[in-house]
Design an enzyme around this catalytic site. Sequence first.
Site, short mmCIF file in Angstrom:
data_model
loop_
_atom_site.label_atom_id
_atom_site.label_comp_id
_atom_site.label_asym_id
_atom_site.label_seq_id
_atom_site.Cartn_x
_atom_site.Cartn_y
_atom_site.Cartn_z
N GLY A 127 -5.98 -2.10 -54.82
CA GLY A 127 -6.40 -3.38 -54.76
C GLY A 127 -5.63 -4.05 -56.00
O GLY A 127 -5.51 -2.95 -58.15
N ALA A 177 -8.76 -9.88 -60.27
CA ALA A 177 -8.71 -11.31 -60.84
C ALA A 177 -8.15 -11.19 -62.19
O ALA A 177 -7.45 -11.82 -62.72
CB ALA A 177 -10.26 -12.07 -60.97
N PHE A 178 -8.48 -10.15 -62.80
CA PHE A 178 -8.00 -9.73 -63.97
C PHE A 178 -7.40 -8.22 -64.28
O PHE A 178 -6.65 -8.36 -65.55
CB PHE A 178 -9.17 -9.17 -64.80
N GLY A 179 -7.08 -7.49 -62.63
CA GLY A 179 -6.20 -6.76 -63.36
C GLY A 179 -6.23 -5.55 -62.17
O GLY A 179 -6.91 -5.92 -61.44
N LYS A 230 -10.98 0.11 -62.18
CA LYS A 230 -10.64 -1.07 -62.78
C LYS A 230 -9.73 -1.44 -64.30
O LYS A 230 -10.34 -0.96 -65.30
CB LYS A 230 -11.55 -2.24 -62.70
N ASP A 235 -21.70 -14.88 -57.21
CA ASP A 235 -20.23 -14.50 -56.55
C ASP A 235 -21.00 -13.98 -54.93
O ASP A 235 -19.51 -12.69 -54.45
CB ASP A 235 -19.23 -14.11 -57.09
#
Length: 698
Positions: A11, A14-16, A33, A128
């Site tokens: 996947g 949002a940041f990486g 991540k 979130d």
Amino acid sequence: MEKYERIRVVGRGAFGIVHLCLRKADQKLVIIKQIPVEQMTKEERQAAQNECQVLKLLNHPNVIEYYENFLEDKALMIAMEYAPGGTLAEFIQKRCNSLLEEETILHFFVQILLALHHVHTHLILHRDLKTQNILLDKHRMVVKIGDFGISKILSSKSKAYTVVGTPCYISPELCEGKPYNQKSDIWALGCVLYELASLKRAFEAANLPALVLKIMSGTFAPISDRYSPELRQLVLSLLSLEPAQRPPLSHIMAQPLCIRALLNIHTDVGSVRMRRAEKCLTPGTPMAPGSTGSRATSARCRGVPRGPVRPAIPPPLSSVYAWGGGLSIPLRLPMPNTEVVQVAAGRTQKAGVTRSGRLILWEAPPLGTGGGTLLPGAVELPQPQFVSRFLEGQSGVTIKHVACGDLFTACLTDRGIIMTFGSGSNGCLGHGSLTDISQPTIVEALLGYEMVQVACGASHVLALSADGELFAWGRGDGGRLGLGTRESHNCPQQVPMVPGQEAQRVVCGIDCSMILTSPGRVLACGSNRFNKLGLDCLSLEEEPVPHQQVEEALSFTPLGSAPLDRETLLCVDLGTAHSAAVTASGACYTFGSNQHGQLGTSSRRVSRAPCRVQGLEGIKMVMVACGDAFTVAIGAEGEVYSWGKGARGRLGRRDEDAGLPRPVQLDETHPYTVTSVSCCHGNTLLAVRSVTDEPVPP
């Protein structure tokens, strides 16, 4: 990534990038991540740091488990638990229009409920919560919530004053600009429950204004009447427009609708399925089926005597010398042919940074493998031996600065990230605990800042950001952290700065600290014993009366002793009981205790007033370093001088104490420049770089 084997990309967040990896130690699948910190804003760094910080606080079977973080290829890597069943959103999408059984809905819902209760118990807001952030195990029976990148840890405030999260799950109070609190997470929980029961979102619209209008009016289609009135009422209560009318998590867990599912969770999850039907405990009663974390600018070229040179043997790119601790003359340390641009000495550590950004360490060989033995009749100990090694396990990380304390080390990467390792005593590592760590580990509390310098005292640390923000942690007695108290801290604390002063460089001593500011002035805090910080208010050659003597400062305070209070200072360093400074004109001043001649004056005077070092008046000095009872200074042409206590080779010469500067001879046959010097306790580490005779191109 030496401990992991990449399998595939699963996947892009949002940041990486999100990688599925195999942990080699136990062949376990994990998620890593990969967050490219060099492309991130300060806010994005803060979000990445926040996820690490939150995950470390949580420990629950329904929350994704955090393993570790590290730097790799200019990116922050966060290793965490792998949930192979996909997301709850994918599970719902695959159902098409086939509604779930109420028992299945409650089975998922109470696990989310338990996880959110655990999160709120730690004073954390998820902010979130949505079906895309809720993961399933391989049997799609166990729920795990994750993605804490924008979570909020509540400390003194009870609300988070930022509007974040996915629009479809945002509560009405956030649409009105009110603060986020626990009841906003409960609204999102209601949205998830509605989605489980209806297989669609409670609030959807073609554009954001229409979506906000729906949320503000609380308009959503009712769930199917195939479900019990209790479930339908629970959805309505969770999606109440008024936050006060939404039930707290403890009340939800106590509802009869949820109690049975909660009991099943604690008794059935993880149980082994029987091959034969179980017998009822009571005849006639059917069994319920199982629920499905360089001290100064370099000196210029030193001209060595011109002797016969053998051009066939090129000089090494650089050399590093060590003396003290039993080494009476400078010993060239072994190292590969690389250029060391900065060195740092600790109580036991010797470290350096190469121009290519690698961290090199010099260590004594294992007992019995080097250094020789003392032969019968010998009067001198054998020459100590050292071996060099590059710090492993940090591939792709470029180190630009290193600092050493007592049994711990801090290093700074070219991306402004600080990593620490070694002894966790006094909280010096800044990881929120006193645990020792053998490998460099990111100081997560500073991930939201671009750091430019770090300094280590014996048991405390100062770190400076690119925006002039100052942080301190470790032992705090004497006020050495500059926080206005004597308290110790095991994680970074922001230090208040004197208005109008912009920090440029920080220095740590045994029990004190200094800041060089942009106008060339100095602020100091901590122990001022013997006026070693220059905090006494003194005119030239004046001695303070006892009641005017400053013994310690809990906050950073401007120097008060002439001439330091008005000179432009380029370099300062702190010893155990004395300090030294170099001015813009190249003069060297010392102040503090002169018990062993470390101030460099002709007489062993007892004075609290700063003095100019004698014998160096005609030499422009550019660097200075202080040990426990000695001083080392570097001239603009590469001259090396030392003075003070001579025991155990502190001065780099075979002589006794020297109250005046004398030169230190280095074993160099080519012109050189001194690039870095560091003293700690009785040891000195000095780096030089060879200078060729070829003209420098314009």
